[in-house]
Design a protein around this motif. Structure first.
Motif, PDB file in Angstrom:
ATOM      1  N   ILE A 293       0.787  -1.035   0.024  1.00 37.59           N
ATOM      2  CA  ILE A 293       0.036  -0.309  -0.004  1.00 37.59           C
ATOM      3  C   ILE A 293       0.876   1.513  -0.057  1.00 37.59           C
ATOM      4  N   GLY A 294       2.033   1.157   0.561  1.00 33.23           N
ATOM      5  CA  GLY A 294       2.842   2.426   0.701  1.00 33.23           C
ATOM      6  C   GLY A 294       3.453   2.863  -0.641  1.00 33.23           C
ATOM      7  N   ALA A 295       3.583   1.649  -1.516  1.00 34.89           N
ATOM      8  CA  ALA A 295       3.887   1.978  -2.882  1.00 34.89           C
ATOM      9  C   ALA A 295       3.212   3.011  -3.785  1.00 34.89           C
ATOM     10  N   LEU A 296       1.841   3.153  -3.230  1.00 33.64           N
ATOM     11  CA  LEU A 296       0.666   4.315  -3.760  1.00 33.64           C
ATOM     12  C   LEU A 296       1.278   5.581  -3.537  1.00 33.64           C
ATOM     13  N   SER A 297       2.354   5.721  -2.700  1.00 29.73           N
ATOM     14  CA  SER A 297       2.593   7.066  -2.169  1.00 29.73           C
ATOM     15  C   SER A 297       3.884   7.361  -2.820  1.00 29.73           C
ATOM     16  N   VAL A 298       4.698   6.427  -3.482  1.00 29.47           N
ATOM     17  CA  VAL A 298       6.003   6.724  -3.947  1.00 29.47           C
ATOM     18  C   VAL A 298       5.661   7.228  -5.239  1.00 29.47           C
ATOM     19  N   LYS A 299       6.196   8.620  -5.559  1.00 29.15           N
ATOM     20  CA  LYS A 299       6.103   9.268  -6.707  1.00 29.15           C
ATOM     21  C   LYS A 299       7.493   9.181  -7.565  1.00 29.15           C
ATOM     22  N   LEU A 300       7.503   8.890  -8.816  1.00 32.80           N
ATOM     23  CA  LEU A 300       8.730   8.567  -9.693  1.00 32.80           C
ATOM     24  C   LEU A 300       8.794   9.848 -10.670  1.00 32.80           C
ATOM     25  N   THR A 301       9.687  10.510 -10.836  1.00 32.81           N
ATOM     26  CA  THR A 301       9.826  11.746 -11.660  1.00 32.81           C
ATOM     27  C   THR A 301      10.050  10.832 -13.250  1.00 32.81           C
ATOM     28  N   PRO A 302      10.015  11.848 -14.151  1.00 33.73           N
ATOM     29  CA  PRO A 302       9.984  11.302 -15.362  1.00 33.73           C
ATOM     30  C   PRO A 302      11.515  10.750 -15.743  1.00 33.73           C
ATOM     31  N   GLU A 303      12.677  11.390 -14.883  1.00 27.84           N
ATOM     32  CA  GLU A 303      14.071  11.166 -14.926  1.00 27.84           C
ATOM     33  C   GLU A 303      14.114   9.557 -14.208  1.00 27.84           C
ATOM     34  N   GLU A 304      13.436   9.537 -13.112  1.00 33.30           N
ATOM     35  CA  GLU A 304      13.608   8.095 -12.534  1.00 33.30           C
ATOM     36  C   GLU A 304      13.119   7.326 -13.468  1.00 33.30           C
ATOM     37  N   ILE A 305      11.977   7.496 -14.137  1.00 33.28           N
ATOM     38  CA  ILE A 305      11.149   6.218 -14.844  1.00 33.28           C
ATOM     39  C   ILE A 305      12.403   5.772 -16.126  1.00 33.28           C
ATOM     40  N   ALA A 306      12.954   7.046 -16.587  1.00 33.36           N
ATOM     41  CA  ALA A 306      13.978   6.718 -17.664  1.00 33.36           C
ATOM     42  C   ALA A 306      15.224   6.035 -17.040  1.00 33.36           C
ATOM     43  N   GLU A 307      15.602   6.208 -15.925  1.00 35.60           N
ATOM     44  CA  GLU A 307      16.552   5.281 -15.524  1.00 35.60           C
ATOM     45  C   GLU A 307      16.308   4.019 -15.305  1.00 35.60           C
ATOM     46  N   LEU A 308      15.027   3.613 -15.001  1.00 42.19           N
ATOM     47  CA  LEU A 308      14.644   2.482 -14.666  1.00 42.19           C
ATOM     48  C   LEU A 308      14.395   1.538 -16.101  1.00 42.19           C
ATOM     49  N   GLU A 309      14.431   2.248 -17.024  1.00 45.64           N
ATOM     50  CA  GLU A 309      14.092   1.407 -18.489  1.00 45.64           C
ATOM     51  C   GLU A 309      15.014   0.573 -19.008  1.00 45.64           C
TER      52      GLU A 309
END
Length: 343
Positions: A293-309
């Protein structure tokens, strides 16, 4: 307990669910021996009170025992608080999987699920796997009748190809497609996700934590009991897990920077894929449920999403997600209605 879990709309027919659901399979089947019924009912009630109201089961989990479990858990006023999803079409006979989409079988399965769940109507009824012997239009025709009769509210498909989804949707609107989608399973993004969005179909991501790998990493194999399905999956074999651990380590580094767990980061990635997506991580422990449930509060920036890609590319993960254990969308094509004649 106040609910802080946001709601999302699945499909275009009116179904609204919690943005994160609860996959109930592991309580009864496939991931080791069945868990304590009393403990699992307590967990289900805790989840509902926490705002996780979308419950996912199937007649094949047990078989049947998971539906009975939910039927008991939803007595005494709990039914009205949840959106209940179950499935038909996959059964095991003498250890061998069999898929059936025959209309009479569809109806019999629905009647059985209604009794085991002790409900008058199923909110979302999925075809668990696609029967490649019967045109999808034939199966959908019977599901449409069940909607018209009030036995089910909405129709879903699981592990269906883009063309199968289009054909099914032409018979009756499909509300949701359930598919495996996570940082280490991305094959659905090429055709299936775009097709769902083109048709206004909701997306339900199962195994968003990579069957536990994205929460525990390679050490998870040490916890597998002899009954655990994952012991046989390609990605958990020694020759592949040594490679796959590098992806887990890199994702863990980002999670540490974010001050969240690796599991929360992986779930947050799924949640950031769109407002039409609901994840259904499974768990048998309240601590893990709270973490999810805590994951719903984790906000990812476009840069972080790109880093995960790049971590989630095909080269980063070795082994097929299922192997030869069961059918998937890759082999879900059915005969055309014009070329088919019932036996």
């Amino acid at each position: 307990m106040a609910s802080a879990v946001k709601r999302v709309k699945l499909g275009s027919q009116g179904l609204e669910v919690s943005a994160q659901g609860l996959g109930c399979m592991g309580m009864s089947a496939f991931y080791g021996p069945p868990k304590s019924e009393e403990d699992m009912i307590q967990l289900i009630h805790y989840a509902i009170d926490s705002g996780i109201t979308f419950l996912d089961t199937s007649d094949v989990y047990g078989p049947h025992t998971n539906e009975y479990l939910l039927g008991k858990a939803l007595r005494g006023g709990w039914r009205e608080k949840v959106e209940l999803a179950t499935k038909f079409g996959l059964k095991f006979t003498d250890g061998k999987g069999e898929i059936c989409g025959d209309p009479a079988y569809v109806r019999a399965c629905c009647e059985g699920s209604l009794k085991r769940l002790n409900v008058d109507c199923i909110d979302l009824y999925y075809q668990h796997r696609v029967d490649t012997r019967i045109p999808i239009e034939v199966t959908m025709g019977e599901l449409k009748k069940l909607v018209e009769e009030g036995q089910i509210k909405y129709i879903g498909l699981s592990e269906a190809s883009a063309s199968t989804i289009k054909r099914a949707h032409a018979v009756h609107p499909v509300t949701a497609v359930q598919l495996e989608w996570s940082l280490w399973t991305r094959d659905v993004e090429d055709e299936i996700i775009p097709t769902c969005r083109e048709l206004g179909i909701g997306i339900v991501a199962y195994s968003p934590l990579g069957r536990g790998f994205l929460s525990s990493g390679p050490k998870i194999v040490e916890s597998f009991s002899k009954e655990d399905l994952r012991r046989n999956l390609s990605r958990f074999q020694p020759e592949n897990i040594e490679h796959n651990k590098h992806m887990f380590e890199r994702v863990s580094e980002i999670a540490a920077r974010k001050r969240c767990t690796t599991a929360q980061l992986a779930l947050a990635w799924v949640h950031h894929q769109g407002a039409d997506v609901c994840s259904i991580p499974g768990t048998t422990k309240i601590d893990n449920l709270n973490q999810n449930i805590g994951a719903l509060s984790v906000k990812l920036t476009p840069e972080e999403i790109a880093e995960l890609e790049p971590f989630a590319s095909a080269d980063s993960v070795k082994g097929h997600r299922y192997g030869g254990l069961t059918s998937t969308w890759e082999n879900s094509e059915t005969p055309s209605l014009s070329s088919w004649s019932p036996e």
